[in-house]
Scaffold this motif. Sequence first.
Motif, PDB file in Angstrom:
ATOM      1  N   GLY A   1       4.662   3.534   0.575  1.00 28.27           N
ATOM      2  CA  GLY A   1       4.760   4.571   1.608  1.00 28.27           C
ATOM      3  C   GLY A   1       3.503   5.404   1.732  1.00 28.27           C
ATOM      4  N   ALA A   2       2.690   5.424   0.690  1.00 30.10           N
ATOM      5  CA  ALA A   2       1.418   6.157   0.699  1.00 30.10           C
ATOM      6  C   ALA A   2       1.610   7.590   1.213  1.00 30.10           C
ATOM      7  CB  ALA A   2       0.368   5.386   1.487  1.00 30.10           C
ATOM      8  N   VAL A   3       0.721   8.047   2.110  1.00 30.96           N
ATOM      9  CA  VAL A   3       0.804   9.458   2.518  1.00 30.96           C
ATOM     10  C   VAL A   3       2.006   9.728   3.416  1.00 30.96           C
ATOM     11  CG1 VAL A   3      -1.686   9.793   2.285  1.00 30.96           C
ATOM     12  CG2 VAL A   3      -0.713   9.270   4.535  1.00 30.96           C
ATOM     13  N   ASN A   4       2.778   8.710   3.735  1.00 31.69           N
ATOM     14  CA  ASN A   4       4.032   8.978   4.430  1.00 31.69           C
ATOM     15  C   ASN A   4       5.002   9.730   3.519  1.00 31.69           C
ATOM     16  OD1 ASN A   4       3.051   7.748   6.718  1.00 31.69           O
ATOM     17  ND2 ASN A   4       4.009   5.780   6.273  1.00 31.69           N
ATOM     18  N   ASN A   5       4.619   9.816   2.225  1.00 30.35           N
ATOM     19  CA  ASN A   5       5.273  10.776   1.337  1.00 30.35           C
ATOM     20  C   ASN A   5       6.771  10.500   1.200  1.00 30.35           C
ATOM     21  OD1 ASN A   5       5.220  13.171  -0.280  1.00 30.35           O
ATOM     22  ND2 ASN A   5       6.112  14.324   1.438  1.00 30.35           N
ATOM     23  N   THR A   6       7.090   9.277   0.857  1.00 30.46           N
ATOM     24  CA  THR A   6       8.503   8.941   0.710  1.00 30.46           C
ATOM     25  C   THR A   6       8.935   8.892  -0.744  1.00 30.46           C
ATOM     26  OG1 THR A   6       7.794   6.644   0.965  1.00 30.46           O
ATOM     27  CG2 THR A   6       8.820   7.692   2.875  1.00 30.46           C
ATOM     28  N   THR A   7       7.988   8.772  -1.645  1.00 29.13           N
ATOM     29  CA  THR A   7       8.349   8.830  -3.056  1.00 29.13           C
ATOM     30  C   THR A   7       7.211   9.471  -3.840  1.00 29.13           C
ATOM     31  OG1 THR A   7       8.957   7.580  -5.029  1.00 29.13           O
ATOM     32  CG2 THR A   7       7.437   6.499  -3.520  1.00 29.13           C
ATOM     33  N   HIS A   8       7.579  10.160  -4.893  1.00 33.88           N
ATOM     34  CA  HIS A   8       6.588  10.638  -5.862  1.00 33.88           C
ATOM     35  C   HIS A   8       6.760   9.847  -7.159  1.00 33.88           C
ATOM     36  CE1 HIS A   8       6.368  14.720  -3.522  1.00 33.88           C
ATOM     37  NE2 HIS A   8       5.903  13.693  -2.839  1.00 33.88           N
TER      38      HIS A   8
ATOM     39  N   LEU B   1      14.216   2.566  -1.013  1.00 37.02           N
ATOM     40  CA  LEU B   1      13.808   2.591   0.394  1.00 37.02           C
ATOM     41  C   LEU B   1      13.309   1.237   0.883  1.00 37.02           C
ATOM     42  CD1 LEU B   1      12.012   6.051   0.656  1.00 37.02           C
ATOM     43  CD2 LEU B   1      14.167   5.371   1.726  1.00 37.02           C
TER      44      LEU B   1
ATOM     45  N   HIS C   1      20.319   5.011   6.207  1.00 34.65           N
ATOM     46  CA  HIS C   1      20.143   4.967   4.761  1.00 34.65           C
ATOM     47  C   HIS C   1      18.831   5.645   4.349  1.00 34.65           C
ATOM     48  CE1 HIS C   1      19.799   3.358   0.709  1.00 34.65           C
ATOM     49  NE2 HIS C   1      18.592   2.940   1.036  1.00 34.65           N
TER      50      HIS C   1
ATOM     51  N   TRP D   1      12.128  17.933  -3.855  1.00 36.24           N
ATOM     52  CA  TRP D   1      10.722  18.322  -4.069  1.00 36.24           C
ATOM     53  C   TRP D   1      10.485  19.758  -3.610  1.00 36.24           C
ATOM     54  CZ3 TRP D   1       8.962  13.464  -0.930  1.00 36.24           C
ATOM     55  CH2 TRP D   1       9.180  12.307  -1.698  1.00 36.24           C
TER      56      TRP D   1
ATOM     57  N   ASN E   1       1.807   0.791   5.020  1.00 40.84           N
ATOM     58  CA  ASN E   1       1.500   2.033   4.326  1.00 40.84           C
ATOM     59  C   ASN E   1       0.556   2.967   5.067  1.00 40.84           C
ATOM     60  OD1 ASN E   1       3.167   1.726   1.991  1.00 40.84           O
ATOM     61  ND2 ASN E   1       1.832   0.042   1.386  1.00 40.84           N
TER      62      ASN E   1
ATOM     63  N   ARG F   1      15.413  13.282  -1.489  1.00 37.58           N
ATOM     64  CA  ARG F   1      14.180  13.435  -2.267  1.00 37.58           C
ATOM     65  C   ARG F   1      13.376  14.653  -1.804  1.00 37.58           C
ATOM     66  NH1 ARG F   1      11.856   7.228  -2.568  1.00 37.58           N
ATOM     67  NH2 ARG F   1      13.523   6.379  -3.876  1.00 37.58           N
TER      68      ARG F   1
ATOM     69  N   THR G   1       0.029  11.712   8.434  1.00 37.64           N
ATOM     70  CA  THR G   1       0.608  10.366   8.586  1.00 37.64           C
ATOM     71  C   THR G   1       0.364   9.769   9.959  1.00 37.64           C
ATOM     72  OG1 THR G   1       2.767  10.972   9.518  1.00 37.64           O
ATOM     73  CG2 THR G   1       2.535  11.162   7.125  1.00 37.64           C
TER      74      THR G   1
ATOM     75  N   ARG H   1      -1.503   7.829  -2.165  1.00 39.59           N
ATOM     76  CA  ARG H   1      -1.992   6.584  -1.559  1.00 39.59           C
ATOM     77  C   ARG H   1      -1.764   5.363  -2.445  1.00 39.59           C
ATOM     78  NH1 ARG H   1      -7.848   8.760  -0.285  1.00 39.59           N
ATOM     79  NH2 ARG H   1      -7.302   9.668  -2.288  1.00 39.59           N
TER      80      ARG H   1
ATOM     81  N   ASP I   1       9.565   0.565  -3.973  1.00 38.96           N
ATOM     82  CA  ASP I   1      10.544   1.640  -3.948  1.00 38.96           C
ATOM     83  C   ASP I   1      11.874   0.960  -3.613  1.00 38.96           C
ATOM     84  OD1 ASP I   1      12.271   3.696  -3.248  1.00 38.96           O
ATOM     85  OD2 ASP I   1      10.671   4.914  -2.347  1.00 38.96           O
TER      86      ASP I   1
ATOM     87  N   PHE J   1       7.557  16.721   4.374  1.00 40.85           N
ATOM     88  CA  PHE J   1       7.700  15.765   5.474  1.00 40.85           C
ATOM     89  C   PHE J   1       7.626  14.363   4.879  1.00 40.85           C
ATOM     90  CE2 PHE J   1       5.801  12.762   8.484  1.00 40.85           C
ATOM     91  CZ  PHE J   1       6.706  12.858   9.543  1.00 40.85           C
ATOM     92  N   SER J   2       8.541  13.501   5.286  1.00 38.54           N
ATOM     93  CA  SER J   2       8.528  12.102   4.841  1.00 38.54           C
ATOM     94  C   SER J   2       8.791  11.211   6.041  1.00 38.54           C
ATOM     95  CB  SER J   2       9.638  11.838   3.810  1.00 38.54           C
ATOM     96  OG  SER J   2       9.515  12.698   2.716  1.00 38.54           O
ATOM     97  N   LYS J   3       8.177  10.042   6.004  1.00 36.99           N
ATOM     98  CA  LYS J   3       8.322   9.120   7.142  1.00 36.99           C
ATOM     99  C   LYS J   3       8.357   7.688   6.618  1.00 36.99           C
ATOM    100  CE  LYS J   3       4.607   7.545  10.281  1.00 36.99           C
ATOM    101  NZ  LYS J   3       3.480   8.020  11.104  1.00 36.99           N
TER     102      LYS J   3
ATOM    103  N   TYR K   1      19.685   0.839   8.397  1.00 32.73           N
ATOM    104  CA  TYR K   1      18.567   1.187   7.516  1.00 32.73           C
ATOM    105  C   TYR K   1      18.030   2.574   7.852  1.00 32.73           C
ATOM    106  CZ  TYR K   1      14.063   1.360   5.257  1.00 32.73           C
ATOM    107  OH  TYR K   1      12.996   1.776   4.494  1.00 32.73           O
TER     108      TYR K   1
ATOM    109  N   GLU L   1      10.010   8.239  -7.599  1.00 30.44           N
ATOM    110  CA  GLU L   1      11.437   7.918  -7.630  1.00 30.44           C
ATOM    111  C   GLU L   1      11.675   6.507  -7.098  1.00 30.44           C
ATOM    112  OE1 GLU L   1      10.018  10.405  -6.048  1.00 30.44           O
ATOM    113  OE2 GLU L   1      11.129  12.284  -6.244  1.00 30.44           O
ATOM    114  N   GLY L   2      12.494   5.771  -7.769  1.00 25.75           N
ATOM    115  CA  GLY L   2      12.918   4.467  -7.274  1.00 25.75           C
ATOM    116  C   GLY L   2      11.866   3.384  -7.375  1.00 25.75           C
TER     117      GLY L   2
END
Lengths: 290, 769
Positions: free
Chosen positions: B442-449, B644, A269, A281, A181, A277, A92, B438, B641, A174-176, A266, B451-452
Amino acid sequence: MDFLQPASWQEALELRAARPDAVPLAGGTDVMVELNFDRRRPGALLDLGRVPELRTWRTEDGCVRLGAGVPYARVIDELGKQLPGLAMAARTVGSPQIRIRGTVGGNLGSSSPAGDAHPPLLAAGAVVQAASAARGIREIPVAEFFTGVKRNALAPDELIGAVRVPVATGPQQFSKIGTRNAMVIAVSAFACALHPDRRAVGTGIGSVAPTPRRAADAEAFLAGELESAGLWESRGELPETLARAFAVRVAAAASPIDDVRGTAAYRLHSLSVMARRAVTWAWNDLREAA
Amino acid sequence: MSTDAGTRSTTTTPGRVGYGRVGDSARRPDGTLKVTGEFAYASDLWHDEMVWGVTLRSPHPHARIRRIDITEALTVPGVTAVLTADDVPGDNAFGLEHADQPVLASEFVRYEGEPVALVAADHPETARRAAKRVRVDYEVLPAVTDARRAMDPGAPAVHRPGNLVRHLRLRRGGEAPTAPVVVSLDFEVGMQDQAFLGPESGLAVPAEDGGIDLYVATQWLHVDQRQICLALGMPPEKVRLTLAGVGGAFGGREDLSVHVHACLLALRTGKPVKMSYGREESFFGHVHRHPATMTYEFGAQRDGSLLYAKARLLFDGGAYASSTAAVVGNGGTLGLGPYRIPSVAVDAYGVFTNNPPCGAMRGFGCVQAAFAHEALMDELADAVGVDRVAIRQLNGMREGDLNITGQVIDSAAPVGELLQIVSELPLPPERGAHPDLRSLPGAVNNTTHGEGVVRGIGYAVTYKNVGFSEGFDDYSTARVRLEMTGGEAVATVHTAGAEVGQGLITVEQQICRTELGVERVVVHPKDTTVGSAGSTSASRQTYVTGGAVKAACEAVRAAVLDRAAGVLRRSAAELRLDGEKIAGPSGELLAGLADVLGDDAVEETVEWRHRPTHAIDPETGQGEAHVQFAFSAHRAVVDVDVELGLVKVVALDTAQDVGTAINPDAVVGQIHGGSAQGMGLALMEEIIVTDGHVRNPSFTDYLIPTILDMPPMQVTVVEYADPHAPYGVRGVGEPPTISSGPAVAAAVRAAVGKPLRRVPIRPEHITGT
Ligand SMILES: Cc1cc2nc3c(=O)[nH]c(=O)nc-3n(C[C@H](O)[C@H](O)[C@H](O)COP(=O)(O)OP(=O)(O)OC[C@H]3O[C@@H](n4cnc5c(N)ncnc54)[C@H](O)[C@@H]3O)c2cc1C
């Protein structure tokens, strides 16, 4: 401004001690920005690019010893199995160009609360290896490394040689959050690691406090709940209520501010959504692996 | 009906390269250089003897300057000059419409970043450090930073007599009737930046005649020249401008930046002076898109047909007038969109504040309004239970309709058709079970698969004036020469039309090839040794400078045939010029061009105007304000999403009437870029200003879309030739920027189910946290 180019680690440490006014230079993706903006005019740059051992990694005693100068692109390509959380975070960072130049050592050196390498290193329980010509190697748990906004525990004569990261024994995530995007500084970030061998949970949160930090209560809470529900053994489904309760505790560890990138509300949240999530996972990965 | 006369082409494959004539996707002469990184942009300008100029800017949004002390700065070794307002020899004032902006602030500073002093030194770093040693004693004054408060009686006056720049009042069709269905909303648009990649740069070289040669990246050399002359107190023959390589413009180079400053320093030091902004300074060095607050109301029949519309638009012009009045003109006269509305009441205001000055940006007053009228059109559709495409088709303008200023739309107005096209384009596939990260918010920031994530679709349609309006004398000048060089016919085309990346130089070549039949066309450097080409803005250059080049070619052709007629002893009317040949009525070769020209060159210069436009009535806003209208529609598909507040634009498809595509590939390029810029405003692009201070003057925090934000586009180019325009062209550059953003915003609203009455839509607006 002098440009110092040591060819060996020993020489680098000696120069670091001799020239307190020197700024170490790894990939330069933070340093050069600072210089460009005239925020910094050091007496010297200490270029670490010619110190070969900084650019290597090896596995020893269940840990990856990751040289401070290994760039993100190689973490992604070479360490996805051993250090999945760090590799996900590396993916990322910035753009392809930044990932080719930028290093984990540089991220630690800058110690930004938004540094993306930090949450997975915290979740994995990594140790920073600082070194000085006078005192040799000193190991600093990464959770004690960050001492304030863009401040860390390095002594003036020390350099980061490597970071020792335990090889993953379970799933990591890891999530950000960013408002676009790609190529974005984290508004908030979350990392978690499941350590089924020790029946422990690791976490790291970013951009939600003056420093990156663990959510230690959340870790202990989840590990304990999994224990008492027998889930470490049964590998049963993670109850959604448990994931939510964990997320609430993760958010409780944060102390965010409002800024141009996002509001404190935010940040809290989004942190809790990511925590819920990501831990789900990770747990599902663990169940699948069983 | 014009719809029968036109042809429709779906441009999914690249256009024909062909011979490089009108209608071919001719290669850009600067293309290879730009792709390989060899093109010289203005920031690459160099002179061996040059020194560097820098600008000291105000840290305060509003202050009185008590005293400026330059002594310490002058002592810095390497410094060759330090200048303040006292050193401006001519009028210390410039501006596109009103000369209200000081070259260097004298008594007051009115916005953060206003230039106060200049320093020249042998190194830019030295100059910057010396600038920090200029001591300015400021008395900070209360600032007006909320446009809604600017006209309040007690508000601090940014200028005398008051803070109103323009009020456009438009009334048509009598009092609004009572309508069975009434919908209304408030909408707010944030401050967008042009975010061109090549920051402001120029090189001023003092000349032996006491004048100055300025090489600069700009959009309109002659309007710059006029303002520079006034500030320097010099006649135009002494102030010569040449266009330097422009790295994007989008309106941000219409106002002066380094121009006068570099000239002042060059004249003072007697040396060439280069000035080049860094990214941060660039955010303070040009005007931005006006933030706007808008209140709209539609009244309609139960079937959704509009009965009336009321709108109030307020544009924050910032500290100086720039082009605020014209932006208000566009917002007011076009701000209800391409719809037929019997009764209309619009009040559009532009006001002064102590915020950064706002002015021209792609879409110019229509962009802000489109967010409001398109959101309200969706409201109306929902209120009467009509589909969102159908409601627009029901109310959409057609050729022959009158718009809200009472002007006849006298060429194609394919609103319904463009909407039909975009609504029938294939939709992107539904998300699969294991989507690539991608492809997700959020793409590769990996915030959802997954969901939402909720999908939404939105539509928007727009129209925009092409060219300058409201009675402006809008013309361009072209000089074309034809001669034999090395046994080959060569045409040279010389205009002052600024190439800012849009491809004007390619178009000029294509027109010369088409009109004269030559292969080789040399584009003369753009400078002020030829007459004005007008501005590279308002989507006008292909139309207006294209028209001038065409007319100059025709004059050259006529002159050549006159000469041939003399040589051949025939009437010029029965001769044709085709490249190197003079042909007779049935195409028979009568002479070679070389035989007719010998060593002579035939050169003609033509000043060309489009049909005049007219001022609008000050009481009613009625009048033939515009010369041409361009229409476009977008359909956006987004995945949001909703938990988020992150958005992935999955598809952004469009149909646009371009009249005639002179260069089909270039047309599609404009549509891609314009669409991305509109989407950027909907989702992320905003200069955040708090109490008059810009908080994100960098690309770290002023976000523009990346390749992972911009989906591949389906672009349908529709060509209904405008019978009044050269080759039937219609301006292309701006419409995509206007309709894409509202379509994206509508799609997000559809996914989220919240009103979302502000753009950019931030994640916290979606999540409500
Ligand atoms: C366009 C762009 C995008 C970016 N995106 C991201 C992003 O998404 N996420 C993110 O986390 N960061 C991002 N960054 C910041 C930067 O890339 C990272 O912090 C990177 O990890 C810095 O590594 P580097 O090797 O370039 O460090 P450098 O710039 O060389 O050094 C950074 C700091 O560490 C010190 N240092 C370096 N090596 C050592 C050492 N061995 N011992 C002691 N001190 C040392 C330096 O003195 C300096 O203070 C971005 C930067 C840019 C320019």
